[in-house]
Scaffold this active site. Structure first.
Site, PDB file in Angstrom:
ATOM      1  N   GLY A 282     -71.607 -56.246  67.709  1.00 24.18           N
ATOM      2  CA  GLY A 282     -71.805 -56.560  69.125  1.00 24.18           C
ATOM      3  C   GLY A 282     -71.059 -57.759  69.662  1.00 24.18           C
ATOM      4  O   GLY A 282     -71.396 -58.254  70.738  1.00 24.18           O
TER       5      GLY A 282
ATOM      6  N   SER B  26     -70.624 -63.707  73.852  1.00 23.99           N
ATOM      7  CA  SER B  26     -71.555 -62.696  73.331  1.00 23.99           C
ATOM      8  C   SER B  26     -72.690 -63.344  72.548  1.00 23.99           C
ATOM      9  O   SER B  26     -72.474 -64.297  71.785  1.00 23.99           O
ATOM     10  CB  SER B  26     -70.820 -61.737  72.393  1.00 23.99           C
ATOM     11  OG  SER B  26     -69.815 -61.029  73.075  1.00 23.99           O
ATOM     12  N   ILE B  27     -73.888 -62.799  72.698  1.00 19.39           N
ATOM     13  CA  ILE B  27     -75.034 -63.254  71.900  1.00 19.39           C
ATOM     14  C   ILE B  27     -74.712 -63.085  70.411  1.00 19.39           C
ATOM     15  O   ILE B  27     -75.035 -63.953  69.595  1.00 19.39           O
ATOM     16  CB  ILE B  27     -76.306 -62.477  72.294  1.00 19.39           C
ATOM     17  CG1 ILE B  27     -76.705 -62.817  73.744  1.00 19.39           C
ATOM     18  CG2 ILE B  27     -77.453 -62.794  71.334  1.00 19.39           C
ATOM     19  CD1 ILE B  27     -77.842 -61.970  74.306  1.00 19.39           C
TER      20      ILE B  27
ATOM     21  N   GLN C 226     -66.194 -52.440  69.050  1.00 17.38           N
ATOM     22  CA  GLN C 226     -66.220 -51.092  69.610  1.00 17.38           C
ATOM     23  C   GLN C 226     -64.995 -50.899  70.496  1.00 17.38           C
ATOM     24  O   GLN C 226     -64.883 -51.546  71.546  1.00 17.38           O
ATOM     25  CB  GLN C 226     -67.518 -50.895  70.400  1.00 17.38           C
ATOM     26  CG  GLN C 226     -67.743 -49.484  70.884  1.00 17.38           C
ATOM     27  CD  GLN C 226     -67.264 -49.273  72.295  1.00 17.38           C
ATOM     28  OE1 GLN C 226     -67.494 -50.109  73.162  1.00 17.38           O
ATOM     29  NE2 GLN C 226     -66.595 -48.166  72.530  1.00 17.38           N
TER      30      GLN C 226
ATOM     31  N   VAL D 242     -70.778 -46.753  67.246  1.00 22.59           N
ATOM     32  CA  VAL D 242     -71.962 -46.166  66.594  1.00 22.59           C
ATOM     33  C   VAL D 242     -72.210 -44.701  66.970  1.00 22.59           C
ATOM     34  O   VAL D 242     -73.024 -44.043  66.335  1.00 22.59           O
ATOM     35  CB  VAL D 242     -73.246 -46.995  66.868  1.00 22.59           C
ATOM     36  CG1 VAL D 242     -73.168 -48.342  66.184  1.00 22.59           C
ATOM     37  CG2 VAL D 242     -73.531 -47.123  68.363  1.00 22.59           C
TER      38      VAL D 242
ATOM     39  N   TYR E 138     -83.754 -52.797  85.646  1.00 22.00           N
ATOM     40  CA  TYR E 138     -83.497 -52.689  84.196  1.00 22.00           C
ATOM     41  C   TYR E 138     -83.675 -51.230  83.748  1.00 22.00           C
ATOM     42  O   TYR E 138     -83.023 -50.764  82.819  1.00 22.00           O
ATOM     43  CB  TYR E 138     -84.384 -53.649  83.405  1.00 22.00           C
ATOM     44  CG  TYR E 138     -83.830 -53.962  82.031  1.00 22.00           C
ATOM     45  CD1 TYR E 138     -82.576 -54.551  81.886  1.00 22.00           C
ATOM     46  CD2 TYR E 138     -84.551 -53.656  80.887  1.00 22.00           C
ATOM     47  CE1 TYR E 138     -82.057 -54.842  80.636  1.00 22.00           C
ATOM     48  CE2 TYR E 138     -84.043 -53.950  79.624  1.00 22.00           C
ATOM     49  CZ  TYR E 138     -82.794 -54.537  79.508  1.00 22.00           C
ATOM     50  OH  TYR E 138     -82.292 -54.810  78.258  1.00 22.00           O
TER      51      TYR E 138
ATOM     52  N   LYS F  92     -85.181 -50.346  75.207  1.00 21.44           N
ATOM     53  CA  LYS F  92     -85.644 -51.541  74.474  1.00 21.44           C
ATOM     54  C   LYS F  92     -87.066 -51.341  73.934  1.00 21.44           C
ATOM     55  O   LYS F  92     -87.396 -51.871  72.871  1.00 21.44           O
ATOM     56  CB  LYS F  92     -85.569 -52.790  75.350  1.00 21.44           C
ATOM     57  CG  LYS F  92     -84.152 -53.234  75.710  1.00 21.44           C
ATOM     58  CD  LYS F  92     -83.286 -53.556  74.495  1.00 21.44           C
ATOM     59  CE  LYS F  92     -81.983 -54.237  74.911  1.00 21.44           C
ATOM     60  NZ  LYS F  92     -81.068 -54.459  73.761  1.00 21.44           N
TER      61      LYS F  92
ATOM     62  N   THR G 182     -73.724 -62.963  79.923  1.00 20.68           N
ATOM     63  CA  THR G 182     -72.684 -62.449  79.020  1.00 20.68           C
ATOM     64  C   THR G 182     -71.834 -61.424  79.764  1.00 20.68           C
ATOM     65  O   THR G 182     -72.102 -61.106  80.922  1.00 20.68           O
ATOM     66  CB  THR G 182     -73.314 -61.759  77.803  1.00 20.68           C
ATOM     67  OG1 THR G 182     -74.041 -60.628  78.266  1.00 20.68           O
ATOM     68  CG2 THR G 182     -74.242 -62.693  77.048  1.00 20.68           C
TER      69      THR G 182
HETATM   70  C1  1JT Z   1     -77.165 -53.880  78.950  1.00 19.74           C
HETATM   71  C2  1JT Z   1     -76.692 -54.547  80.074  1.00 19.74           C
HETATM   72  C3  1JT Z   1     -78.244 -54.392  78.258  1.00 19.74           C
HETATM   73  C4  1JT Z   1     -77.315 -55.693  80.512  1.00 19.74           C
HETATM   74  C5  1JT Z   1     -78.407 -56.179  79.828  1.00 19.74           C
HETATM   75  C6  1JT Z   1     -78.888 -55.525  78.698  1.00 19.74           C
HETATM   76  N1  1JT Z   1     -79.942 -56.223  78.238  1.00 19.74           N
HETATM   77  C7  1JT Z   1     -80.158 -57.268  79.049  1.00 19.74           C
HETATM   78  N2  1JT Z   1     -79.231 -57.252  80.014  1.00 19.74           N
HETATM   79  C8  1JT Z   1     -79.164 -58.187  81.105  1.00 19.74           C
HETATM   80  C9  1JT Z   1     -80.055 -57.690  82.239  1.00 19.74           C
HETATM   81  C10 1JT Z   1     -79.688 -56.581  82.958  1.00 19.74           C
HETATM   82  C11 1JT Z   1     -80.481 -56.125  84.008  1.00 19.74           C
HETATM   83  C12 1JT Z   1     -81.638 -56.791  84.317  1.00 19.74           C
HETATM   84  C13 1JT Z   1     -81.989 -57.900  83.599  1.00 19.74           C
HETATM   85  C14 1JT Z   1     -81.195 -58.351  82.548  1.00 19.74           C
HETATM   86  C15 1JT Z   1     -75.516 -54.046  80.854  1.00 19.74           C
HETATM   87  C16 1JT Z   1     -74.730 -52.973  80.119  1.00 19.74           C
HETATM   88  C17 1JT Z   1     -75.636 -51.992  79.458  1.00 19.74           C
HETATM   89  C18 1JT Z   1     -76.514 -52.666  78.432  1.00 19.74           C
HETATM   90  O1  1JT Z   1     -82.387 -56.272  85.349  1.00 19.74           O
HETATM   91  C19 1JT Z   1     -83.056 -57.147  86.175  1.00 19.74           C
HETATM   92  C20 1JT Z   1     -80.114 -54.902  84.797  1.00 19.74           C
END
Ligand code: 1JT
Length: 253
Positions: A11, A17-18, A38, A63, A153, A160, A191
């Site tokens: 990742g 990046s985390i 990737q 993956v 989200y 998740k 990020t």
């Molecule tokens: C993905 C993305 C996974 C952004 C992500 C994620 N996990 C956390 N974030 C940040 C995030 C995103 C949104 C959010 C809050 C935090 C983008 C690419 C796909 C995978 O909503 C309030 C939408």
């Protein structure tokens, strides 16, 4: 703390990046690490970053292609002959799926998000286990949207939730091989992935105000927690989701 340990990091896209924050923290404590990337677009970035560390390895791994996953683990086995920890920091959903309402999620977006963001943990855990000859530690990244509704989200929250449940089931299966599996639920961080998301700025501002520590978490803080989880200091912890979010999740109204 990680002298003589070998890690595998999924990742890294760039230095924000985390996954890179986790790898840096672990490298500072003596680990040697393999990195997967990737797609050809990210190859140069990852090779440059990994090149800053001693005795690292860089291998492609999408993956969604099982043969690439098999080849990545074979390359780790060839170079190091073992694996002590794995950090899984990958997720994907089509951009449209992270806007508007969850109810409009398409079959395709659902399948893609769950495959890449959740199933991949099981996939890499199965491949890692035979290399973790003296036990091991697997760490993945989650987000609060797994357990409470966070506007936009959407399907990533469902992915998740599946990821956190997978963490528990994998911990139960792999415990007998002394392999621990844990998730870090990180607060929002700016990020590359997050930057594609609408209103990320206002989300960061909101969390920064409401969290007990009155700020957002840094990737370095998530990296330090990953370092703890892969180290022997966390030998009694498995199946857990640990919040690294400046305390945001404990707040009610
Ligand atoms: C993905 C993305 C996974 C952004 C992500 C994620 N996990 C956390 N974030 C940040 C995030 C995103 C949104 C959010 C809050 C935090 C983008 C690419 C796909 C995978 O909503 C309030 C939408």
């Amino acid at each position: 703390m990680l002298e003589n340990k070998i890690g595998m990091i999924f990742g890294v896209a760039n230095k924000r990046s985390i996954a890179w924050a986790c790898a840096s923290a672990c490298a500072e404590h003596g680990a040697r690490q393999a990195f997967t990337y990737q797609g050809d677009r990210l190859k140069e970035n990852v090779e440059k970053l990994a090149g800053e560390l001693t005795d690292s390895l860089v291998v492609p791994c999408d993956v969604t292609d099982q043969s690439e996953v098999d080849a990545a683990f074979a390359a780790v086995n060839d170079k190091y002959g073992r694996l002590d920890y794995l950090i899984h920091s990958i997720a994907f959903a089509p951009r449209e799926a992270l806007e508007g309402e969850f109810v409009t999620t398409t079959r395709d977006a659902f399948r893609t998000a769950l495959e890449i963001s959740a199933f991949s943990l099981t996939q890499v855990s199965l491949a890692a286990a035979p290399l973790m000859k003296d036990g091991g530690s697997i760490v993945t990244m989650s987000y609060y949207g797994a357990e409470k509704v966070v506007q936009n989200y959407n399907v990533m929250g469902v992915a998740k939730a599946a990821l956190e449940a997978s963490t528990r089931y994998l911990a139960a299966d792999l415990g007998k091989q002394n392999i621990r599996v844990n998730a870090i639920s990180a607060g929002p961080i700016n990020t590359l992935s997050a930057r594609g998301v609408k209103n990320m700025g206002s989300l960061l501002g909101y969390v920064g105000e409401k969290s007990p520590l009155k700020r957002n978490v840094t990737a370095a803080e998530v990296g330090n927690t990953a370092l703890f989880l892969v180290s022997d200091l966390a030998s009694g912890i498995t199946g857990e989701t640990i919040y690294v979010d400046c305390g945001y999740n404990i707040m009610g109204i």
